[in-house]
Design an enzyme around this catalytic site. Structure first.
Site, PDB file in Angstrom:
ATOM      1  N   ARG A  68       0.800  -1.217   0.000  1.00 27.33           N
ATOM      2  CA  ARG A  68       0.000   0.000   0.000  1.00 27.33           C
ATOM      3  C   ARG A  68       0.837   1.273   0.000  1.00 27.33           C
ATOM      4  O   ARG A  68       0.676   2.154  -0.844  1.00 27.33           O
ATOM      5  CB  ARG A  68      -0.932   0.031   1.231  1.00 27.33           C
ATOM      6  CG  ARG A  68      -2.155  -0.813   1.120  1.00 27.33           C
ATOM      7  CD  ARG A  68      -2.563  -1.361   2.472  1.00 27.33           C
ATOM      8  NE  ARG A  68      -1.701  -2.470   2.763  1.00 27.33           N
ATOM      9  CZ  ARG A  68      -1.981  -3.727   2.419  1.00 27.33           C
ATOM     10  NH1 ARG A  68      -3.135  -4.010   1.888  1.00 27.33           N
ATOM     11  NH2 ARG A  68      -1.121  -4.693   2.645  1.00 27.33           N
ATOM     12  N   THR A  69       1.744   1.379   0.982  1.00 26.52           N
ATOM     13  CA  THR A  69       2.434   2.654   1.190  1.00 26.52           C
ATOM     14  C   THR A  69       3.342   2.994   0.010  1.00 26.52           C
ATOM     15  O   THR A  69       3.326   4.111  -0.504  1.00 26.52           O
ATOM     16  CB  THR A  69       3.257   2.574   2.488  1.00 26.52           C
ATOM     17  OG1 THR A  69       2.428   2.032   3.510  1.00 26.52           O
ATOM     18  CG2 THR A  69       3.761   3.936   2.901  1.00 26.52           C
ATOM     19  N   LYS A  96      26.740  -4.765  -0.261  1.00 28.72           N
ATOM     20  CA  LYS A  96      28.211  -4.675  -0.311  1.00 28.72           C
ATOM     21  C   LYS A  96      28.770  -3.902   0.884  1.00 28.72           C
ATOM     22  O   LYS A  96      29.946  -3.559   0.900  1.00 28.72           O
ATOM     23  CB  LYS A  96      28.645  -3.992  -1.604  1.00 28.72           C
ATOM     24  CG  LYS A  96      28.199  -4.712  -2.865  1.00 28.72           C
ATOM     25  CD  LYS A  96      28.574  -3.885  -4.098  1.00 28.72           C
ATOM     26  CE  LYS A  96      27.923  -4.446  -5.339  1.00 28.72           C
ATOM     27  NZ  LYS A  96      28.025  -3.509  -6.476  1.00 28.72           N
ATOM     28  N   ARG A 118      11.156   3.692   4.471  1.00 27.85           N
ATOM     29  CA  ARG A 118      10.622   2.689   5.406  1.00 27.85           C
ATOM     30  C   ARG A 118      11.787   1.814   5.853  1.00 27.85           C
ATOM     31  O   ARG A 118      12.582   1.350   5.028  1.00 27.85           O
ATOM     32  CB  ARG A 118       9.552   1.835   4.746  1.00 27.85           C
ATOM     33  CG  ARG A 118       9.167   0.638   5.611  1.00 27.85           C
ATOM     34  CD  ARG A 118       7.985  -0.112   5.078  1.00 27.85           C
ATOM     35  NE  ARG A 118       6.743   0.624   5.309  1.00 27.85           N
ATOM     36  CZ  ARG A 118       5.531   0.087   5.152  1.00 27.85           C
ATOM     37  NH1 ARG A 118       5.399  -1.164   4.756  1.00 27.85           N
ATOM     38  NH2 ARG A 118       4.446   0.792   5.383  1.00 27.85           N
ATOM     39  N   HIS A 146       3.979   5.685  11.751  1.00 21.99           N
ATOM     40  CA  HIS A 146       3.633   5.561  10.334  1.00 21.99           C
ATOM     41  C   HIS A 146       2.675   6.727  10.063  1.00 21.99           C
ATOM     42  O   HIS A 146       1.455   6.545   9.958  1.00 21.99           O
ATOM     43  CB  HIS A 146       2.953   4.198  10.108  1.00 21.99           C
ATOM     44  CG  HIS A 146       2.770   3.805   8.682  1.00 21.99           C
ATOM     45  ND1 HIS A 146       3.011   4.637   7.607  1.00 21.99           N
ATOM     46  CD2 HIS A 146       2.330   2.629   8.139  1.00 21.99           C
ATOM     47  CE1 HIS A 146       2.750   3.996   6.480  1.00 21.99           C
ATOM     48  NE2 HIS A 146       2.344   2.782   6.781  1.00 21.99           N
TER      49      HIS A 146
END
Ligand code: CP
Length: 327
Positions: A68-69, A96, A118, A146
């Protein structure tokens, strides 16, 4: 499509980053919601494009899964005419040994105006806000916050009830691990709702009571008083030990099902941030039933993300040649 005049909102907005709802005032949250509604209307329900942010670029830096986000930030930027860059940690140079901050600076150096991030670690958006020169938006930092999820939940309630003041809203389930719960808790309180935090004692800290919130451990006891239920997913991936004996026992006490709907108010709103686990926190008949606004929440996700991108960008432009130190 004609571009709405949002300048009066932009003039009252002074932040270049959206990191949480706890630090926002009720006025700031209301500006975000008003602009989201105006942009939703102007884009015919978030389906059409406006030339509001043409020439700008939004980078999505997602170090955790999202449906969704991530997609709605991307669509929000595109609906307002901006370009997008999609970064996923899988297949990137983080494998890396590159640090999170160096990765973000590298993406920023490609010429981006917003970084949406996120990450499983609380505070990572705050780190980027200090390290980067562009606007930073928190798309979920571990169990902390959030903010755009909180905003889209507030917008959805407002569209059905007009004002949040005086409403009784229960957040039910895995409060301990839920960033959505935290953003809702602060946003709802600031807009005057009565918040009930409900779940098993292993998933609800008694400290919420010390902060003045109502805490409940039995959904059936509070259900008849609730105007809105927001049903949170059990986040097994963030738990070290299982907080209840079995999913079956959790569902027996907390799942919203057809029998419980009979105890609820006639006009109760059923919400869930998603992803939902059918049969755990909510049964299919309720998730797909007439009181559910779960898919409206998804559409409103584009609206609040358009609003946040627009307002942060307006503050960034205003402060670009100013001596004032923006937040
Ligand atoms: N509600 C929410 O954040 O969903 P995603 O994990 O799919 O982005």
């Amino acid at each position: 499509m004609s571009v709405p005049d949002l300048s009066s909102y932009a003039e009252r907005w002074n932040r270049r980053h959206l990191l949480d709802l706890e630090s926002l005032s009720a006025d700031e949250i209301t500006i975000l919601l008003d602009v989201a509604q105006a942009l939703k209307d102007a884009t015919q329900g978030c389906r059409r494009k406006l030339s509001l942010l043409t020439g700008k670029t939004c980078a999505n830096l997602f170090f955790e899964n999202s449906t969704r986000t991530r997609n709605s930030f991307s669509l929000a930027a595109k609906r307002l005419g901006a370009d997008t860059v999609e970064f996923g940690s899988a297949g990137s140079s983080t494998a890396k040994g590159e640090t999170f901050a160096d990765t973000a600076k590298t993406i920023e150096a490609m010429g981006v105006d917003w970084v949406v991030t996120r990450h499983s670690t609380p505070g990572t958006p705050n780190l980027l806000a200090r390290e980067l020169g562009c606007c930073v938006l928190n798309a979920g930092d571990g169990p902390h916050e959030h903010p755009t999820q909180g905003l889209l939940d507030l917008l959805t309630i407002r569209q059905h009830r007009e004002v949040l003041e005086g409403l009784t809203v229960a957040l039910v389930g895995d409060i301990a691990h839920s960033r959505t719960a935290r953003s809702n808790i602060w946003g709802l309180r600031k807009l005057g709702a009565h918040v009930i935090i409900c779940g098993p004692p292993t998933l609800v800290s008694p400290r919420w009571q010390e902060l003045g919130f109502e805490v409940a451990h039995h959904l059936d006891e509070i259900l008849p008083r609730c105007d809105v239920l927001n049903l949170l997913r059990i986040q097994f991936e963030r738990q070290d030990a299982r907080p209840f004996p079995s999913v079956h026992e959790y569902a027996a006490l907390y799942a919203m099902n057809g029998a419980r709907m009979k105890q609820a108010k006639d006009n109760i709103l059923i919400m869930a941030p998603g992803p939902i686990n059918r049969g755990v926190e909510i049964t299919p008949e309720v998730a797909d039933g007439p009181h559910s606004v779960i898919l409206e929440q998804v559409t409103n996700g584009i609206a609040v993300r358009m609003s946040a991108l627009y307002l942060l960008s307006a503050a960034d432009d205003r402060f670009a040649n100013s001596a004032v130190d923006p937040t």
